[in-house]
Design a protein around this motif. Structure first.
Motif: not given
Length: 371
Positions: A65-66, A68-71, A73, A122, A126, A296
């Motif tokens: 998850r960490n 993925l959250d940076l994907s 950037y 990511y 949605h 994801s």
């Protein structure tokens, strides 16, 4: 003991298969670099292999998850490097694909494959329907690096970007009729696409049909590759004893045509063992889909699997003369730091997912007992 526990949480079945595949790459690069009188290539390859394992172990400790959250950037930074290649990239054989950072040359188009898979994993969960605005965003996200990569020029890599996307859309649940419609559109527009291709690209495609029509040109690599593999026979000529590779008849032996080196020197038995390792390696990655929980995770696993499958298939078929010559390396086998590190990051992230998923049950049990 805690340190050893970290290693016990890894999927050693997948990692042992990976080690076997890399061993073939080490032998192939050793032979190719020896024939070219460039032992530095072999030393660099060993360094890339060592770095690949370090990356895998480090990323396996990070939460998916960490990452993925940076994907977004990661994608933007990679896109910046990709554009930078056009401005100040290093040109080799008429193609500008590499960026010189002083201590190392990197190929941002290789890292872009990972960036696109991560960002798609990511964004795609949605998206509820095709008319969603995020669909346009996804098209935009893929189109920019594809256009920039085509400018290098690198048609093979640009086309590779869209393979994981198609598979991830299918896994997401997009109806078959949309894929059929896309296929028909591609078929109808194929004459236009053909006219947009450069002359050397057209010749490479035609060379698959009749390589001897341009023996010393577009058909040369395919002919030499097929000769190398065929001359290997059942058991091969032996390491460092392949005539096609050692006498330098085979171009790009350490990169795109390294499977030809393996075929000539290790023969049918060696290539069969290699293909078997690749088959079980892919099968192991595919099995992760059964234990994945979030959308994801499923999408990322599917994207990585499709990319590995595509590159292994295309590269091997290319060396057998059954596919046009394209700049697609053999994962974990071909010489190249960017390719090796990109695929190592993917495996490291898969290890992260594996550790989280296989550790879910005991963690939940402890939490319930504690309460």
């Amino acid at each position: 003991m805690r340190f050893l526990g970290e290693f016990r949480g890894l999927d050693w079945v997948l990692l042992l298969l990976l080690a076997g595949i890399q061993l073939f790459g080490i032998v192939g690069v050793l032979s190719a670099s020896y024939s070219e009188g460039m032992p530095i290539l072999f030393k660099k390859h060993l360094l890339y292999v060592a770095l690949s394992w370090l990356i895998i172990f480090l990323l396996s400790r990070e939460k998916f998850r960490n990452i993925l959250d940076l994907s977004l950037y990661i994608y933007l930074f990679n896109l910046f490097l990709l554009v930078l290649v056009l401005i100040m990239g290093r040109e080799v054989y008429g193609a500008k694909r590499w960026l010189n950072l002083g201590f190392i040359n990197i190929q941002p188009s290789e890292f872009m494959k990972l960036s696109l898979i991560l960002l798609t994993a990511y964004v795609l969960p949605h998206i509820r329907r095709l008319r969603d605005r995020k669909v346009l965003l996804l098209v935009f996200v893929f189109s920019i690096p594809a256009v920039v990569t085509l400018k290098q020029p690198d048609l093979g890599t640009a086309a590779t970007y869209f393979v994981p996307l198609m598979v991830m859309l299918f896994v997401k649940g997009v109806r078959i009729r949309y894929f059929i419609l896309a296929g028909l559109t591609l078929l109808i527009t194929s004459p236009l696409i053909w006219n947009l291709l450069k002359d050397y690209q057209k010749k490479r495609i035609l060379a698959v049909i009749d390589p001897y029509s341009d023996y010393l040109g577009s058909g040369y690599q395919l002919i030499q590759s097929v000769i190398a593999i065929g001359s290997g026979g059942i058991t091969g000529k032996g390491v460092l004893k392949g005539t096609q590779s050692q006498l330098m008849f085979l171009p790009e032996a350490h990169t795109d045509f390294i499977f030809s080196v393996i075929g000539e020197e290790l023969g049918f038995m060696g290539t069969s063992l290699f293909v078997l390792l690749v088959f079980f390696f892919l099968l192991r990655i595919f099995s992760y889909l059964r234990i994945a929980i979030t959308s994801s995770e499923v999408l990322f696993i599917a994207g990585v699997f499709s990319l590995f499958f595509f590159q292994y298939s295309v590269n091997i078929l290319m060396t057998l003369g059954l596919f046009p010559v394209v700049g697609i390396p053999l994962p974990f086998v071909s010489f190249g730091g960017s390719s090796m590190l990109t695929f190592s990051i993917m495996i490291g992230i898969l290890m992260s997912i594996y550790r989280e998923l296989t550790g879910v049950v005991p963690v939940l049990a402890k939490e319930v007992n504690y309460e």
